[in-house]
Design a protein around this motif. Structure first.
Motif, PDB file in Angstrom:
ATOM      1  N   LEU A   1      26.699  69.976 -53.672  1.00  0.00           N
ATOM      2  CA  LEU A   1      25.548  69.698 -52.814  1.00  0.00           C
ATOM      3  C   LEU A   1      25.652  70.493 -51.518  1.00  0.00           C
ATOM      4  N   LYS A   2      26.838  70.490 -50.930  1.00  0.00           N
ATOM      5  CA  LYS A   2      27.056  71.219 -49.680  1.00  0.00           C
ATOM      6  C   LYS A   2      26.834  72.716 -49.883  1.00  0.00           C
TER       7      LYS A   2
ATOM      8  N   ASP B   1      19.809  71.189 -57.741  1.00  0.00           N
ATOM      9  CA  ASP B   1      18.355  71.179 -57.657  1.00  0.00           C
ATOM     10  C   ASP B   1      17.754  69.791 -57.837  1.00  0.00           C
ATOM     11  N   GLU B   2      18.464  68.935 -58.557  1.00  0.00           N
ATOM     12  CA  GLU B   2      17.900  67.620 -58.876  1.00  0.00           C
ATOM     13  C   GLU B   2      19.007  66.592 -58.992  1.00  0.00           C
ATOM     14  N   LEU B   3      18.692  65.350 -58.609  1.00  0.00           N
ATOM     15  CA  LEU B   3      19.593  64.220 -58.801  1.00  0.00           C
ATOM     16  C   LEU B   3      18.973  63.261 -59.805  1.00  0.00           C
TER      17      LEU B   3
ATOM     18  N   CYS C   1      19.369  68.634 -46.332  1.00  0.00           N
ATOM     19  CA  CYS C   1      18.637  68.703 -47.597  1.00  0.00           C
ATOM     20  C   CYS C   1      17.655  67.543 -47.662  1.00  0.00           C
ATOM     21  N   LYS C   2      16.582  67.762 -48.393  1.00  0.00           N
ATOM     22  CA  LYS C   2      15.505  66.777 -48.511  1.00  0.00           C
ATOM     23  C   LYS C   2      15.401  66.327 -49.958  1.00  0.00           C
ATOM     24  N   LEU C   3      15.294  65.019 -50.160  1.00  0.00           N
ATOM     25  CA  LEU C   3      15.154  64.460 -51.495  1.00  0.00           C
ATOM     26  C   LEU C   3      13.747  63.912 -51.670  1.00  0.00           C
ATOM     27  N   ASP C   4      13.038  64.414 -52.673  1.00  0.00           N
ATOM     28  CA  ASP C   4      11.698  63.938 -53.002  1.00  0.00           C
ATOM     29  C   ASP C   4      11.747  63.189 -54.327  1.00  0.00           C
TER      30      ASP C   4
ATOM     31  N   THR D   1      15.802  69.839 -52.070  1.00  0.00           N
ATOM     32  CA  THR D   1      15.479  71.128 -51.464  1.00  0.00           C
ATOM     33  C   THR D   1      16.188  71.242 -50.128  1.00  0.00           C
ATOM     34  N   PRO D   2      16.674  72.430 -49.788  1.00  0.00           N
ATOM     35  CA  PRO D   2      17.337  72.617 -48.497  1.00  0.00           C
ATOM     36  C   PRO D   2      16.328  72.545 -47.361  1.00  0.00           C
TER      37      PRO D   2
END
Length: 244
Positions: free
Chosen positions: A174-175, A180-182, A214-217, A236-237
């Motif tokens: 992640l770092k 790309d996806e969780l 990072c942003k989680l949608d 997404t970063p």
């Protein structure tokens, strides 16, 4: 991140509601009941785990029929592709080459690819070629994850990679910006023990937190049997605004 040079990387994990990943300690439910089914639904053409998880597979390997010889000449640090076009790949992160795969070169039909670093001793490089495993180098002493996933795409054509590691591997990837996806299976359990590995773990200071990087949608949310919730997030970063 996924493009012509990189696979699409999905981190697929099960956690308790407090984000811990020691599923064997949760005695009130079957924490693995949905995991493999969802793994299949994600349709990865490769899956990746760390040395500790892969140890069990290596321990069940048959030994090589003959000892590996020629221990005098140094071995060049060159990627070794034993099989292209496999139906699936099992990727083992093993920076120092500690796993002994013997004659085993697949896991349930998935060809074994070992990710090493340049620091692996020659003695641990002599067996894989004889055993039919593939291996690649990514980094000097620690794994360079961006390079590793680039090579997995270039050398093996892997387009969709499932990462199913421990907290350190997940956190490091992640770092490095390569997830790309969780895909998160949230189990109705509480662990609570201080120091227990979490979904994402890496050493750092407060400024190193990924909370602002990072942003989680949320892209999907599904309630499964037994009170498990399957959550999917696009990662997404966050690009910092340029100073004025």
């Amino acid at each position: 991140m996924a493009d012509a040079q990189h696979p699409y990387v999905i981190c697929h994990m099960t956690t308790s509601v407090d984000g811990r990943i020691k599923v064997r300690r949760w005695k009130t439910l079957d924490a693995d009941s949905h995991y493999e089914r969802v793994h299949g639904e994600l349709k990865g053409d490769a899956w990746m785990c760390g040395r500790v998880t892969m140890q069990g597979y290596a321990d069940s390997a048959d030994p090589l029929p003959e000892p590996v010889i020629d221990e005098t000449n140094p071995i060049p640090r060159e990627d070794h592709v034993a099989k292209r076009g496999a139906s699936g790949y099992a990727v083992a992160l093993d920076a120092r080459g500690r796993l002994d795969w013997g004659a085993r070169n697949e896991i349930e039909g998935d060809h074994i690819v070992v990710v090493l670093t340049e620091s692996v001793p020659d003695a641990r490089l002599r067996a894989p070629a004889a055993g039919g495993q593939s291996y690649l180098f990514a980094g000097d002493r620690t794994v360079d994850f961006a390079l590793a996933v680039t090579k997995l795409r270039a050398l093996f054509g892997i387009e969709r990679l499932l990462v199913e590691g421990g907290g350190h591997i997940n956190g490091s990837m992640l770092k490095a910006g390569v997830i790309d996806e969780l895909s998160l299976l949230l189990a109705p359990a509480v662990d609570g023990v201080s120091g227990t590995p979490a979904l994402f773990d890496f050493a750092g200071e407060e400024a190193d937190s990924m909370g602002g990087r990072c942003k989680l949608d949320l892209t999907a949310c599904e309630t499964l049997s037994g009170g498990v919730v399957w959550l999917r997030y696009r990662i997404t970063p966050v690009t910092e605004a340029a100073p004025r």
